[in-house]
Write an enzyme that holds these catalytic residues in place. Sequence first.
Site, mmCIF file in Angstrom:
data_model
loop_
_atom_site.group_PDB
_atom_site.id
_atom_site.type_symbol
_atom_site.label_atom_id
_atom_site.label_comp_id
_atom_site.label_asym_id
_atom_site.label_seq_id
_atom_site.Cartn_x
_atom_site.Cartn_y
_atom_site.Cartn_z
ATOM 1 N N ASN A 97 -7.295 -7.939 -8.879
ATOM 2 C CA ASN A 97 -8.000 -6.980 -9.984
ATOM 3 C C ASN A 97 -7.600 -7.769 -11.390
ATOM 4 O O ASN A 97 -6.476 -7.727 -11.683
ATOM 5 C CB ASN A 97 -7.189 -5.749 -9.889
ATOM 6 N N HIS A 121 -16.713 -3.498 -10.639
ATOM 7 C CA HIS A 121 -15.074 -4.001 -11.219
ATOM 8 C C HIS A 121 -14.333 -4.103 -9.576
ATOM 9 O O HIS A 121 -14.600 -3.355 -8.830
ATOM 10 C CB HIS A 121 -14.380 -2.966 -11.852
ATOM 11 N N CYS A 167 -10.104 -1.168 -17.359
ATOM 12 C CA CYS A 167 -11.116 -1.906 -16.479
ATOM 13 C C CYS A 167 -12.424 -2.028 -16.703
ATOM 14 O O CYS A 167 -13.266 -2.697 -16.381
ATOM 15 C CB CYS A 167 -10.814 -1.751 -14.964
HETATM 16 N N1 COA Z 1 3.438 -3.463 1.218
HETATM 17 C C1 COA Z 1 3.949 -2.932 1.978
HETATM 18 N N2 COA Z 1 3.909 -1.273 2.051
HETATM 19 C C2 COA Z 1 3.462 -0.881 0.937
HETATM 20 C C3 COA Z 1 2.946 -1.631 -0.125
HETATM 21 C C4 COA Z 1 3.013 -2.977 -0.032
HETATM 22 N N3 COA Z 1 2.666 -3.782 -1.051
HETATM 23 N N4 COA Z 1 2.676 -0.915 -1.161
HETATM 24 C C5 COA Z 1 2.894 0.548 -0.634
HETATM 25 N N5 COA Z 1 3.350 0.322 0.452
HETATM 26 C C6 COA Z 1 3.705 1.357 1.247
HETATM 27 C C7 COA Z 1 4.024 2.844 0.804
HETATM 28 O O1 COA Z 1 5.533 2.538 0.201
HETATM 29 C C8 COA Z 1 3.635 3.893 1.559
HETATM 30 O O2 COA Z 1 4.770 3.840 2.682
HETATM 31 P P1 COA Z 1 5.263 5.201 3.196
HETATM 32 O O3 COA Z 1 4.002 5.814 3.951
HETATM 33 O O4 COA Z 1 6.340 4.990 4.107
HETATM 34 O O5 COA Z 1 5.242 6.029 2.136
HETATM 35 C C9 COA Z 1 2.482 3.291 2.516
HETATM 36 O O6 COA Z 1 2.536 1.738 2.260
HETATM 37 C C10 COA Z 1 1.131 3.775 1.994
HETATM 38 O O7 COA Z 1 1.223 3.817 0.605
HETATM 39 P P2 COA Z 1 -0.032 4.315 -0.138
HETATM 40 O O8 COA Z 1 0.060 4.231 -1.717
HETATM 41 O O9 COA Z 1 -0.698 5.543 0.440
HETATM 42 O O10 COA Z 1 -1.393 3.042 0.208
HETATM 43 P P3 COA Z 1 -2.608 3.097 -0.098
HETATM 44 O O11 COA Z 1 -3.443 2.966 1.175
HETATM 45 O O12 COA Z 1 -3.174 4.253 -1.160
HETATM 46 O O13 COA Z 1 -2.767 1.667 -1.161
HETATM 47 C C11 COA Z 1 -3.462 1.151 -3.214
HETATM 48 C C12 COA Z 1 -2.238 1.492 -2.226
HETATM 49 C C13 COA Z 1 -2.775 0.897 -4.506
HETATM 50 C C14 COA Z 1 -3.695 -0.482 -2.610
HETATM 51 C C15 COA Z 1 -4.699 1.817 -3.360
HETATM 52 O O14 COA Z 1 -4.178 3.276 -3.597
HETATM 53 C C16 COA Z 1 -5.598 1.643 -4.316
HETATM 54 O O15 COA Z 1 -6.233 0.258 -4.160
HETATM 55 N N6 COA Z 1 -5.890 2.448 -5.246
HETATM 56 C C17 COA Z 1 -6.846 2.115 -6.345
HETATM 57 C C18 COA Z 1 -6.481 1.049 -7.516
HETATM 58 C C19 COA Z 1 -7.700 1.115 -8.454
HETATM 59 O O16 COA Z 1 -9.014 1.465 -7.973
HETATM 60 N N7 COA Z 1 -7.402 0.569 -9.514
HETATM 61 C C20 COA Z 1 -8.448 0.508 -10.580
HETATM 62 C C21 COA Z 1 -8.062 0.656 -11.678
HETATM 63 S S1 COA Z 1 -6.945 -0.411 -12.291
#
Ligand code: COA
Length: 320
Positions: A277, A247, A114
């Site tokens: 993204n 980004h 990215c």
């Molecule tokens: N829909 C519903 N629930 C979802 C889900 C979805 N699409 N994806 C994950 N969940 C659930 C998980 O299973 C978890 O459930 P649990 O608590 O029962 O285990 C819960 O939601 C929380 O998951 P978590 O991974 O902690 O969510 P989060 O708030 O961290 O959000 C991302 C996940 C990926 C959106 C976030 O971490 C993110 O954006 N990270 C950075 C990405 C990035 O910067 N990338 C740049 C480089 S490519």
Amino acid sequence: MKKRSVVCGISSFLPENTLTNFDLEKIVDTSDEWITTRTGIKTRHVVGDSQYVHDISVKSAQTTLERAQITPEMIDCVLVATTTSEKRCPSSAARVQDMIGAKNAFAFDIQAACSGFIYGLAIADSFIKSETCKNILLIGADTLTLFTDWTDRSTCILFGDGAGSCIVRAPTEGDDRGIVTTKLYSDGSKHDLITIENSEKNCFRGYMTMRGQAVFKCGIENMYQAMVDVLEQTNMTFDDIDWIVPHQANKRIFDSMHKIKGIPIEKVILTIDHHANTSSASIPLALDEAINSGKVRQGDTVMLTALGAGIVWSAAIVKL
Ligand code: COA
């Protein structure tokens, strides 16, 4: 007056097909509400059958050439920042060089995930300053939806496809517009945070995996530090910056950066709601949209920052 490598002809291209959060509700156990509140994403563009990085790159590049008023023969280097080329080799850049008829150019891809577009700006700036090149076509293009595991709800909701491009050209006398500074970083000890594995015997594409929360934390800390570093490097402050074009990974990264670090959120340009993204395309896509809408104008000073797999991250200041 400092001579700077000029950035012009900023353009972008989005594939026609779209995929909304409501469409995703039919594919995995998720909801529009979850995706919107956790990421800021509502919809994304996805490539069609037989549409690859080089195809969408060419679409964007053609508009760049028109806007920059240069012919393909005037280009002496084609750089494509991408992680998702159709083939491991040849490079997408070589395909683009041929497809647009840039017959005097050398060409290669930049694999910095990215962060690729900013890495590309830094490389182009060096080629211009060393007088190796006069006109460089820089493209950021990715098709991460082709490397998405559509059964994994934690990643398949995040990505979209697109391309963005610009010309980086030699400075004109008496013009202070251009690349003010760039700074690139890498921490390979965090290589396992985001990966696309090679698949068995290369019969199939590998899928993207990501440790979302860890990447989120790196996103805040590392992109903020990169912005502070380039400001210090140039004796500038956030007051000297008209716009921050980051980004587009997750809207909440910048909400948190505002809350925790105090960055001026009103200056941050976000297009993640309709682009998702798009990896190395996200910065030029957001820039092009902001320029077309009249928000960002010629002469504005913009801060760019990105972080991605590696992990590699970066920041740049450009006077447009
Ligand atoms: N829909 C519903 N629930 C979802 C889900 C979805 N699409 N994806 C994950 N969940 C659930 C998980 O299973 C978890 O459930 P649990 O608590 O029962 O285990 C819960 O939601 C929380 O998951 P978590 O991974 O902690 O969510 P989060 O708030 O961290 O959000 C991302 C996940 C990926 C959106 C976030 O971490 C993110 O954006 N990270 C950075 C990405 C990035 O910067 N990338 C740049 C480089 S490519």
